[in-house]
Design a protein around this motif. Sequence first.
Motif, mmCIF file in Angstrom:
data_model
loop_
_atom_site.group_PDB
_atom_site.id
_atom_site.type_symbol
_atom_site.label_atom_id
_atom_site.label_comp_id
_atom_site.label_asym_id
_atom_site.label_seq_id
_atom_site.Cartn_x
_atom_site.Cartn_y
_atom_site.Cartn_z
ATOM 1 N N ASP A 1 -65.820 24.226 127.407
ATOM 2 C CA ASP A 1 -64.925 24.240 128.279
ATOM 3 C C ASP A 1 -63.190 23.846 128.836
ATOM 4 O OD1 ASP A 1 -66.558 26.655 129.503
ATOM 5 O OD2 ASP A 1 -67.995 25.528 130.329
ATOM 6 N N SER A 2 -63.285 22.282 127.787
ATOM 7 C CA SER A 2 -62.594 21.908 128.064
ATOM 8 C C SER A 2 -61.400 21.837 127.525
ATOM 9 C CB SER A 2 -63.225 20.275 127.848
ATOM 10 O OG SER A 2 -64.312 20.413 129.156
ATOM 11 N N ILE A 3 -60.950 23.482 127.032
ATOM 12 C CA ILE A 3 -60.109 23.006 126.045
ATOM 13 C C ILE A 3 -59.131 24.422 126.285
ATOM 14 C CG2 ILE A 3 -59.913 24.242 123.265
ATOM 15 C CD1 ILE A 3 -62.486 23.904 122.334
ATOM 16 N N ALA A 4 -57.994 23.629 126.259
ATOM 17 C CA ALA A 4 -56.741 24.620 127.048
ATOM 18 C C ALA A 4 -56.374 26.132 125.896
ATOM 19 C CB ALA A 4 -55.392 24.305 126.469
ATOM 20 N N TYR A 5 -55.713 27.149 126.270
ATOM 21 C CA TYR A 5 -55.563 28.166 126.015
ATOM 22 C C TYR A 5 -54.525 28.348 124.363
ATOM 23 C CZ TYR A 5 -52.828 32.805 124.816
ATOM 24 O OH TYR A 5 -53.131 34.127 123.943
ATOM 25 N N MET A 6 -55.460 28.689 123.076
ATOM 26 C CA MET A 6 -54.857 28.473 121.862
ATOM 27 C C MET A 6 -55.427 27.074 121.561
ATOM 28 S SD MET A 6 -53.534 31.495 120.418
ATOM 29 C CE MET A 6 -52.237 30.610 119.534
ATOM 30 N N GLY A 7 -56.767 26.879 122.076
ATOM 31 C CA GLY A 7 -56.679 25.298 121.508
ATOM 32 C C GLY A 7 -57.378 25.371 119.936
ATOM 33 N N HIS A 8 -58.118 24.265 119.782
ATOM 34 C CA HIS A 8 -59.310 23.971 118.464
ATOM 35 C C HIS A 8 -60.059 23.201 118.424
ATOM 36 C CE1 HIS A 8 -56.271 25.146 115.915
ATOM 37 N NE2 HIS A 8 -54.974 24.947 117.291
ATOM 38 N N ILE A 9 -61.092 23.470 118.372
ATOM 39 C CA ILE A 9 -62.557 22.835 118.522
ATOM 40 C C ILE A 9 -63.000 22.372 116.716
ATOM 41 C CG2 ILE A 9 -63.839 24.080 118.260
ATOM 42 C CD1 ILE A 9 -65.714 22.078 120.346
ATOM 43 N N VAL A 10 -63.462 21.042 116.540
ATOM 44 C CA VAL A 10 -63.647 20.632 115.038
ATOM 45 C C VAL A 10 -64.773 19.603 115.681
ATOM 46 C CG1 VAL A 10 -63.315 19.133 113.585
ATOM 47 C CG2 VAL A 10 -61.392 19.772 114.589
#
Length: 219
Positions: free
Chosen positions: A121-130
Amino acid sequence: LSRIPSGVSFAEAAALPTAGYTAYQAVHRKLPLDRVNSLLIHAGAGGVGGFAVQLAKMAGKTVYTTASEHNHEYVRSLGADGVIDYRQEDVHTKIMEWTEGRGVDAVIDTVSRDNATASLDSIAYMGHIVYIAGAPDFTKVKPFTSVVSYHEVALAANHKAGREARKDLGMMGDAMLRFVADKKLSPMLKDTVAMEEVPAALERLSERHVNGKLVAVWK
């Protein structure tokens, strides 16, 4: 293999893998850093998190992290711009406050599958999670909404990799050792212990209250 440069002790060098290489892979191999300006790195007082905070800050990024209150000063010394006490504060609320409702460009999760899922929920549009400690529940993000990219880091998977991937480990080691020698990166060497103290040191690590790295040495 990497050669330890002058000015770096064996104990400092031993503190770098595996956590340091994992952090390096997360920051420099998985994320498109030219399109990432802000990151949320969980558990900044830990091994992977602490190295990731330093590497991201060295790359000129805005770095937010989570840590217990007694570790806030420590993670700020590593370069964190903002620290959230995950036991007392809502991480998502704080991130959205700091980013004016936009979210961060990337999350590096070192905690758990559930924590990675909550971070979506805390990731911006077109963001990433590793993610390092378990994949998030991808179904939480509906198609055609935030368009998040997912990246797994599992350094132990190198046993199935080819020569180039194994060579890359040496390149990571060379880079990090150079950073330590140039005083740009702290090896986060918390303590050295004798071999007979290893069981007690492992017990300390299992309680998740140790910041930095413990290294066993022949004394």
